[in-house]
Design a protein around this motif. Structure first.
Motif, PDB file in Angstrom:
ATOM      1  N   ALA A  78       0.841  -1.204   0.000  1.00 19.65           N
ATOM      2  CA  ALA A  78       0.000   0.000   0.000  1.00 19.65           C
ATOM      3  C   ALA A  78       0.871   1.247   0.000  1.00 19.65           C
ATOM      4  O   ALA A  78       0.612   2.206  -0.744  1.00 19.65           O
ATOM      5  N   ALA A  79       1.928   1.248   0.819  1.00 21.22           N
ATOM      6  CA  ALA A  79       2.841   2.394   0.871  1.00 21.22           C
ATOM      7  C   ALA A  79       3.524   2.613  -0.468  1.00 21.22           C
ATOM      8  O   ALA A  79       3.680   3.758  -0.926  1.00 21.22           O
ATOM      9  N   GLN A  80       3.936   1.533  -1.129  1.00 25.45           N
ATOM     10  CA  GLN A  80       4.615   1.652  -2.420  1.00 25.45           C
ATOM     11  C   GLN A  80       3.697   2.275  -3.464  1.00 25.45           C
ATOM     12  O   GLN A  80       4.109   3.167  -4.223  1.00 25.45           O
ATOM     13  N   VAL A  81       2.455   1.830  -3.507  1.00 30.01           N
ATOM     14  CA  VAL A  81       1.508   2.367  -4.483  1.00 30.01           C
ATOM     15  C   VAL A  81       1.238   3.844  -4.198  1.00 30.01           C
ATOM     16  O   VAL A  81       1.202   4.669  -5.120  1.00 30.01           O
ATOM     17  N   LEU A  82       1.069   4.198  -2.937  1.00 30.03           N
ATOM     18  CA  LEU A  82       0.849   5.602  -2.582  1.00 30.03           C
ATOM     19  C   LEU A  82       2.051   6.456  -2.979  1.00 30.03           C
ATOM     20  O   LEU A  82       1.891   7.559  -3.523  1.00 30.03           O
ATOM     21  N   GLU A  83       3.254   5.960  -2.724  1.00 32.42           N
ATOM     22  CA  GLU A  83       4.461   6.691  -3.148  1.00 32.42           C
ATOM     23  C   GLU A  83       4.478   6.873  -4.665  1.00 32.42           C
ATOM     24  O   GLU A  83       4.851   7.940  -5.175  1.00 32.42           O
ATOM     25  N   ASN A  84       4.097   5.832  -5.379  1.00 32.62           N
ATOM     26  CA  ASN A  84       4.101   5.899  -6.845  1.00 32.62           C
ATOM     27  C   ASN A  84       3.216   7.037  -7.360  1.00 32.62           C
ATOM     28  O   ASN A  84       3.434   7.564  -8.455  1.00 32.62           O
ATOM     29  N   TYR A  85       2.203   7.392  -6.571  1.00 29.89           N
ATOM     30  CA  TYR A  85       1.270   8.453  -6.975  1.00 29.89           C
ATOM     31  C   TYR A  85       1.577   9.782  -6.277  1.00 29.89           C
ATOM     32  O   TYR A  85       0.766  10.703  -6.310  1.00 29.89           O
ATOM     33  N   GLY A  86       2.737   9.875  -5.620  1.00 30.79           N
ATOM     34  CA  GLY A  86       3.170  11.146  -5.070  1.00 30.79           C
ATOM     35  C   GLY A  86       2.816  11.415  -3.625  1.00 30.79           C
ATOM     36  O   GLY A  86       3.027  12.532  -3.130  1.00 30.79           O
ATOM     37  N   TYR A  87       2.275  10.425  -2.922  1.00 28.29           N
ATOM     38  CA  TYR A  87       1.908  10.609  -1.518  1.00 28.29           C
ATOM     39  C   TYR A  87       3.033  10.121  -0.600  1.00 28.29           C
ATOM     40  O   TYR A  87       3.857   9.284  -0.999  1.00 28.29           O
ATOM     41  N   ASN A  88       3.062  10.640   0.624  1.00 29.13           N
ATOM     42  CA  ASN A  88       4.091  10.296   1.602  1.00 29.13           C
ATOM     43  C   ASN A  88       3.428   9.674   2.842  1.00 29.13           C
ATOM     44  O   ASN A  88       3.169  10.388   3.812  1.00 29.13           O
ATOM     45  N   PRO A  89       3.163   8.391   2.811  1.00 32.63           N
ATOM     46  CA  PRO A  89       2.439   7.771   3.925  1.00 32.63           C
ATOM     47  C   PRO A  89       3.335   7.512   5.143  1.00 32.63           C
ATOM     48  O   PRO A  89       4.564   7.602   5.069  1.00 32.63           O
ATOM     49  N   THR A  90       2.699   7.195   6.241  1.00 35.75           N
ATOM     50  CA  THR A  90       3.387   6.759   7.450  1.00 35.75           C
ATOM     51  C   THR A  90       2.888   5.364   7.803  1.00 35.75           C
ATOM     52  O   THR A  90       1.674   5.109   7.787  1.00 35.75           O
ATOM     53  N   ILE A  91       3.808   4.460   8.084  1.00 32.76           N
ATOM     54  CA  ILE A  91       3.445   3.110   8.521  1.00 32.76           C
ATOM     55  C   ILE A  91       3.649   3.017  10.026  1.00 32.76           C
ATOM     56  O   ILE A  91       4.729   3.307  10.538  1.00 32.76           O
ATOM     57  N   ILE A  92       2.604   2.612  10.726  1.00 34.60           N
ATOM     58  CA  ILE A  92       2.641   2.455  12.181  1.00 34.60           C
ATOM     59  C   ILE A  92       2.653   0.964  12.482  1.00 34.60           C
ATOM     60  O   ILE A  92       1.732   0.229  12.094  1.00 34.60           O
ATOM     61  N   GLU A  93       3.694   0.492  13.149  1.00 36.40           N
ATOM     62  CA  GLU A  93       3.898  -0.943  13.365  1.00 36.40           C
ATOM     63  C   GLU A  93       4.128  -1.232  14.852  1.00 36.40           C
ATOM     64  O   GLU A  93       4.932  -0.562  15.510  1.00 36.40           O
ATOM     65  N   ALA A  94       3.412  -2.232  15.369  1.00 37.78           N
ATOM     66  CA  ALA A  94       3.510  -2.560  16.790  1.00 37.78           C
ATOM     67  C   ALA A  94       4.853  -3.189  17.146  1.00 37.78           C
ATOM     68  O   ALA A  94       5.355  -2.997  18.257  1.00 37.78           O
ATOM     69  N   SER A  95       5.457  -3.931  16.228  1.00 43.47           N
ATOM     70  CA  SER A  95       6.718  -4.612  16.512  1.00 43.47           C
ATOM     71  C   SER A  95       7.900  -3.735  16.104  1.00 43.47           C
ATOM     72  O   SER A  95       7.729  -2.572  15.757  1.00 43.47           O
ATOM     73  N   ASP A  96       9.091  -4.331  16.126  1.00 35.92           N
ATOM     74  CA  ASP A  96      10.293  -3.538  15.837  1.00 35.92           C
ATOM     75  C   ASP A  96      10.808  -3.712  14.415  1.00 35.92           C
ATOM     76  O   ASP A  96      11.909  -3.244  14.093  1.00 35.92           O
ATOM     77  N   SER A  97      10.046  -4.388  13.539  1.00 35.31           N
ATOM     78  CA  SER A  97      10.525  -4.601  12.166  1.00 35.31           C
ATOM     79  C   SER A  97       9.359  -4.840  11.228  1.00 35.31           C
ATOM     80  O   SER A  97       8.226  -5.072  11.654  1.00 35.31           O
ATOM     81  N   VAL A  98       9.657  -4.792   9.935  1.00 34.89           N
ATOM     82  CA  VAL A  98       8.640  -5.063   8.923  1.00 34.89           C
ATOM     83  C   VAL A  98       8.424  -6.575   8.777  1.00 34.89           C
ATOM     84  O   VAL A  98       9.224  -7.373   9.248  1.00 34.89           O
ATOM     85  N   GLY A  99       7.329  -6.936   8.104  1.00 38.29           N
ATOM     86  CA  GLY A  99       7.121  -8.333   7.753  1.00 38.29           C
ATOM     87  C   GLY A  99       5.817  -8.918   8.229  1.00 38.29           C
ATOM     88  O   GLY A  99       5.262  -9.795   7.585  1.00 38.29           O
ATOM     89  N   GLY A 100       5.335  -8.484   9.398  1.00 39.59           N
ATOM     90  CA  GLY A 100       4.116  -9.096   9.918  1.00 39.59           C
ATOM     91  C   GLY A 100       4.328 -10.567  10.188  1.00 39.59           C
ATOM     92  O   GLY A 100       5.191 -10.947  10.986  1.00 39.59           O
ATOM     93  N   ARG A 101       3.584 -11.431   9.497  1.00 40.74           N
ATOM     94  CA  ARG A 101       3.731 -12.876   9.666  1.00 40.74           C
ATOM     95  C   ARG A 101       4.883 -13.433   8.827  1.00 40.74           C
ATOM     96  O   ARG A 101       5.184 -14.623   8.909  1.00 40.74           O
ATOM     97  N   VAL A 102       5.504 -12.574   8.007  1.00 42.81           N
ATOM     98  CA  VAL A 102       6.609 -13.007   7.148  1.00 42.81           C
ATOM     99  C   VAL A 102       7.911 -12.508   7.759  1.00 42.81           C
ATOM    100  O   VAL A 102       8.409 -11.432   7.415  1.00 42.81           O
TER     101      VAL A 102
END
Length: 426
Positions: free
Chosen positions: A20-44
């Motif tokens: 979702a962040a990548q697509v928003l960036e592609n269209y010129g938006y600057n999103p913020t990702i809020i994550e409960a843990s200390d790294s990306v990936g979720g279940r991955v």
């Protein structure tokens, strides 16, 4: 208002949130990702323990996933290929079967393996041909039945179902009775037929790490659990309030929105254990399936049979358990090691780590492949993403993230919420 001025927050740094962040960036938006843990990936995710790369559960990428081919750089991931087959442990013997049309070395063992009847092997070729021709959209329009009923209706013998299909697809669906929708079976089977099961050289977390590395205008807030999401506000667990023009919830939304409490996602669980062994009983990169109703373990894989950036001093074996049990920790480990010894003739030297994964896959019915951007909209300022909207797969996570982002972009560019916000934010 300039695109970069919009406060677009994405809750969850899993695969769908990153896309979702990548697509928003592609269209010129600057999103913020809020994550409960200390790294990306979720279940991955992956850990480095004692020099070994340990994925959170035995996970593979199917190289033919359409969304993965769109968003991932396969070459940079240095994908390690599994052979298109499996080694089946039955009656204290092992039998290797596979697709000889894709790997000639599997021809003789497949023909001589005492797994299934000759008729079963003809039906597998028939199923391969059928699903190769079938469009993905058609698969998800077909009437649903259980995978077990699908296999029975196709004419497969009980023997091949018990010895191959059950252990193989139980490890994918994370349930032992093949109650999962036949749509998911056909989709996954087609993906295996069209490509290969692969694993990045740096472990499964190389996938979200690569997606993160591509983001240039996204802000990350790690170790930031969210308590509640409202129309234009996010309330954190520490009671801090964040203003938000639009929020994408790329996790289970029922935990964050009060009127969705009765729509909580149900989950399948599994356990994965990693062991050190002195030698491999499966030399090639093949998954091992346990064809024994009384076994606790379902499938095994030697991660040291493929190249890995982190290598310990021994062979690394993962063992997956999908059956429910009431064993205490000690009895559980003893039962697993006993199964390995008796059924597979594997002596384990040391347990490296045990993962108890409570939320491994969403438990879903009426599986879908696609979702429109408007279907991801919960309210004018809140959108949803995540594989639980479609089907439990990395491909679905990517599609849902893309569609949620496009829904946000359409809403903003159509000016559908600007009037509500300009007085507050101008």
């Amino acid at each position: 208002m300039k695109k970069s001025a919009y406060k677009i927050n994405i809750i969850g740094a899993g695969i769908s949130g990153l896309i979702a962040a990548q697509v928003l960036e592609n269209y010129g938006y600057n999103p913020t990702i809020i994550e409960a843990s200390d790294s990306v990936g979720g279940r991955v995710k992956s850990d480095i323990v004692n020099g070994y790369t340990l994925d959170h559960g035995f996970q593979v990428l199917l190289s033919s996933y359409p969304a993965a081919k769109k968003y991932l750089d396969y070459d940079a991931l240095e994908l390690q290929e599994f052979l298109p087959g499996a080694t089946i442990f039955k009656d204290k013997k092992s039998h290797t079967i596979g697709d000889p049309l894709r790997n000639f070395s599997l021809l003789f063992p497949t023909l001589t393996a005492s797994i299934g009847t000759f008729s079963d092997k003809i039906k597998i070729l028939k199923l391969n041909t059928l699903l190769k021709k079938k469009k993905i959209a058609s698969i998800f329009e077909t009437e649903e039945k259980t995978t077990l009923k699908y296999l029975q209706d196709f004419g497969f013998s009980n023997e091949i179902i018990e010895d191959f299909f059950k252990p193989f697809f139980s490890g994918i669906f994370l349930e032992a009775e093949l109650e999962t929708s036949s749509r998911m079976f056909e989709f996954v089977y087609k993906m295996f037929g069209d490509g290969l099961a692969v694993l990045p050289k740096n472990g499964i977390q190389a996938i979200p790490n690569q997606l993160k590395s591509k983001l240039k205008n996204t802000t990350f807030k790690f170790n930031t659990p969210v308590k509640e999401v409202k129309d234009n506000q996010i309330i954190l667990e520490n009671e801090e309030n964040l203003d938000s023009h639009i929020t994408i919830i790329a996790t289970d939304a029922s935990l964050l929105i009060s009127n969705l409490k009765n729509q909580e996602t149900k989950w399948k669980s599994c356990e994965t254990l990693y062991f050190e062994t002195d030698k491999r009983v499966i030399e090639k990169p093949l998954i091992g399936l346990i064809a024994d109703k009384n076994a606790l373990i379902n499938n095994i894989f030697y991660h040291s049979s493929v190249a890995n950036s982190n290598t310990g001093t021994k062979e690394l074996l993962s063992v997956t358990v999908v059956k429910e049990h009431n064993l205490n920790d000690l009895d559980f480990i003893l039962k697993v090691t006993e199964d390995l010894k008796i059924l597979c003739n594997i002596d384990v030297k040391k347990i490296v780590k045990r993962y108890q994964i409570k939320k491994a896959l969403p438990k879903l019915t009426n599986l879908q492949y696609e979702i429109s951007s408007t279907e991801t909209k919960l309210k004018s300022t809140i959108f949803l993403a995540g594989d639980q909207l479609l089907n439990g797969s990395l491909n679905a996570a990517m599609i849902s993230g893309e569609r949620a982002a496009m829904g946000v972009i359409q809403t903003l560019e159509d000016g559908l919420i600007v009037d509500e916000l300009t007085s507050e934010y101008q």
